[in-house]
Design a protein around this motif. Structure first.
Motif, mmCIF file in Angstrom:
data_model
loop_
_atom_site.group_PDB
_atom_site.id
_atom_site.type_symbol
_atom_site.label_atom_id
_atom_site.label_comp_id
_atom_site.label_asym_id
_atom_site.label_seq_id
_atom_site.Cartn_x
_atom_site.Cartn_y
_atom_site.Cartn_z
ATOM 1 N N LYS A 2 55.577 22.580 28.829
ATOM 2 C CA LYS A 2 56.426 23.486 29.556
ATOM 3 C C LYS A 2 57.736 22.745 30.048
ATOM 4 O O LYS A 2 58.815 23.299 30.139
ATOM 5 C CB LYS A 2 55.649 24.283 30.555
ATOM 6 C CG LYS A 2 54.666 25.445 29.890
ATOM 7 C CD LYS A 2 55.118 25.946 28.527
ATOM 8 C CE LYS A 2 56.185 27.194 28.824
ATOM 9 N NZ LYS A 2 56.862 27.870 27.664
ATOM 10 N N GLY A 3 57.577 21.636 30.449
ATOM 11 C CA GLY A 3 58.411 20.831 31.204
ATOM 12 C C GLY A 3 57.938 19.940 32.400
ATOM 13 O O GLY A 3 56.824 19.697 32.242
ATOM 14 N N VAL A 4 58.607 19.829 33.415
ATOM 15 C CA VAL A 4 58.274 19.181 34.700
ATOM 16 C C VAL A 4 58.382 19.913 35.935
ATOM 17 O O VAL A 4 59.217 20.733 35.954
ATOM 18 C CB VAL A 4 58.780 17.635 34.500
ATOM 19 C CG1 VAL A 4 58.444 16.899 33.642
ATOM 20 C CG2 VAL A 4 60.460 17.912 34.737
ATOM 21 N N VAL A 5 57.560 19.629 36.818
ATOM 22 C CA VAL A 5 57.599 20.118 38.267
ATOM 23 C C VAL A 5 57.775 18.915 39.305
ATOM 24 O O VAL A 5 57.086 17.961 39.196
ATOM 25 C CB VAL A 5 56.750 21.017 38.644
ATOM 26 C CG1 VAL A 5 56.657 22.412 37.693
ATOM 27 C CG2 VAL A 5 55.184 20.649 38.622
ATOM 28 N N ASN A 6 58.312 19.058 40.407
ATOM 29 C CA ASN A 6 58.249 18.052 41.418
ATOM 30 C C ASN A 6 56.992 18.487 42.567
ATOM 31 O O ASN A 6 57.373 19.682 43.267
ATOM 32 C CB ASN A 6 59.704 18.137 42.103
ATOM 33 C CG ASN A 6 59.808 16.926 43.222
ATOM 34 O OD1 ASN A 6 58.610 16.733 43.718
ATOM 35 N ND2 ASN A 6 60.924 16.752 43.585
ATOM 36 N N ILE A 7 56.096 17.797 42.720
ATOM 37 C CA ILE A 7 54.909 18.098 43.410
ATOM 38 C C ILE A 7 55.109 17.169 44.690
ATOM 39 O O ILE A 7 54.600 15.881 44.409
ATOM 40 C CB ILE A 7 53.695 18.092 42.947
ATOM 41 C CG1 ILE A 7 53.718 19.288 41.868
ATOM 42 C CG2 ILE A 7 52.519 18.564 43.877
ATOM 43 C CD1 ILE A 7 52.583 19.474 41.120
ATOM 44 N N PRO A 25 54.385 16.301 34.294
ATOM 45 C CA PRO A 25 54.571 17.045 33.414
ATOM 46 C C PRO A 25 53.625 18.119 33.294
ATOM 47 O O PRO A 25 52.630 18.245 34.046
ATOM 48 C CB PRO A 25 53.882 16.190 32.345
ATOM 49 C CG PRO A 25 53.304 15.139 33.077
ATOM 50 C CD PRO A 25 53.779 15.042 34.461
ATOM 51 N N VAL A 26 53.757 19.514 32.818
ATOM 52 C CA VAL A 26 53.085 20.360 32.755
ATOM 53 C C VAL A 26 52.873 20.748 31.301
ATOM 54 O O VAL A 26 53.872 21.205 30.595
ATOM 55 C CB VAL A 26 54.012 21.931 33.522
ATOM 56 C CG1 VAL A 26 53.099 22.895 33.399
ATOM 57 C CG2 VAL A 26 54.224 21.322 34.982
ATOM 58 N N VAL A 27 51.647 21.139 31.083
ATOM 59 C CA VAL A 27 51.235 21.370 29.764
ATOM 60 C C VAL A 27 50.537 22.972 29.777
ATOM 61 O O VAL A 27 49.859 23.179 30.471
ATOM 62 C CB VAL A 27 50.050 20.634 29.156
ATOM 63 C CG1 VAL A 27 49.252 20.865 27.969
ATOM 64 C CG2 VAL A 27 50.560 19.061 28.980
ATOM 65 N N ASP A 28 50.850 23.717 28.807
ATOM 66 C CA ASP A 28 50.521 24.955 28.664
ATOM 67 C C ASP A 28 49.129 24.902 27.632
ATOM 68 O O ASP A 28 49.240 24.880 26.491
ATOM 69 C CB ASP A 28 51.388 26.136 28.145
ATOM 70 C CG ASP A 28 50.744 27.480 28.356
ATOM 71 O OD1 ASP A 28 49.955 27.665 27.865
ATOM 72 O OD2 ASP A 28 51.493 28.290 28.887
ATOM 73 N N THR A 32 61.253 22.717 34.901
ATOM 74 C CA THR A 32 62.479 22.153 34.257
ATOM 75 C C THR A 32 61.981 21.851 32.985
ATOM 76 O O THR A 32 61.493 20.914 32.875
ATOM 77 C CB THR A 32 62.878 21.198 35.137
ATOM 78 O OG1 THR A 32 63.046 21.513 36.428
ATOM 79 C CG2 THR A 32 64.189 20.183 34.507
ATOM 80 N N ARG A 33 62.656 22.441 32.014
ATOM 81 C CA ARG A 33 62.487 22.277 30.597
ATOM 82 C C ARG A 33 63.036 20.784 30.118
ATOM 83 O O ARG A 33 64.201 20.468 30.667
ATOM 84 C CB ARG A 33 62.973 23.481 29.890
ATOM 85 C CG ARG A 33 62.760 23.488 28.516
ATOM 86 C CD ARG A 33 61.120 24.037 28.239
ATOM 87 N NE ARG A 33 61.003 24.052 26.753
ATOM 88 C CZ ARG A 33 59.834 23.710 26.010
ATOM 89 N NH1 ARG A 33 59.145 23.175 26.955
ATOM 90 N NH2 ARG A 33 59.700 23.881 24.837
ATOM 91 N N LEU A 34 62.430 20.075 29.148
ATOM 92 C CA LEU A 34 62.775 19.004 28.836
ATOM 93 C C LEU A 34 63.227 19.126 27.347
ATOM 94 O O LEU A 34 62.347 19.547 26.346
ATOM 95 C CB LEU A 34 61.735 17.673 28.820
ATOM 96 C CG LEU A 34 61.166 17.486 30.173
ATOM 97 C CD1 LEU A 34 60.088 16.513 30.238
ATOM 98 C CD2 LEU A 34 62.271 16.875 30.978
#
Length: 166
Positions: free
Chosen positions: A58-63, A69-72, A48-50
């Motif tokens: 890149k955005g966030v994910v639900n784990i 938060p997700v970093v490329d 999910t892009r912020l």
């Protein structure tokens, strides 16, 4: 003992005992991060892009109920455009008091490096800030760029909420 080796020695490892690193690729280079920071390895799914976030976030994910938060790292290290395919993975890290996902091109293996296989970080300018490189690992003719992933994720340049000033 070199400074890089001293940086890699902590209470969890006795002197002379090999350290384990998760190795992964970004472009044509291999990197290593302390295996103790790795929570899990997952396939890369959409995020999910912020709005207004830096390009490398890149955005966030639900784990399992935790918003992560997700970093490329390819984008963060300015290594060209990221291509997402079947080999692209997300390494979920437990760094400091937070969980962060990092997208890498592929995960290679877990490598055990003894002190004599870790060389000091060369004084070079590049896309990876030398503050976040703890040394260069050598293993079977391969060279691994060993990252201080905790320091990198906590840096102000990363743009994650709660990051400290570098």
């Amino acid at each position: 003992m070199t400074q890089a080796t001293a940086d890699l020695t902590d209470a969890d490892h006795t002197q002379g005992e090999p350290r384990e690193f998760l190795t992964f690729t970004l472009g044509n280079e291999e990197y290593g991060i302390d295996i103790l920071c790795v929570q899990e390895i997952r396939g890369y799914d959409g995020v999910t892009r912020l709005p207004g976030a830096p390009a490398h976030i890149k955005g966030v994910v639900n784990i399992r109920g935790t918003i992560v938060p997700v970093v490329d790292l390819r984008i963060r290290f300015q290594l060209g455009n990221a291509t997402y395919d079947a080999l692209t993975v997300m390494v979920v890290l437990n760094v400091g008091d937070r969980i962060v996902g990092v997208v890498v091109d592929s995960v290679s293996d877990v490598a055990a490096l003894a002190e004599d296989q870790i060389r000091p970080n060369p004084d070079l300018e590049g896309a990876v800030d030398p503050r976040f490189v703890t040394g260069i690992g050598t293993l079977d003719g391969r060279m691994l760029i060993l990252l201080d992933i905790e320091g990198l994720m906590a840096s102000a340049e990363m743009g994650l909420a709660g990051s400290e000033a570098a």
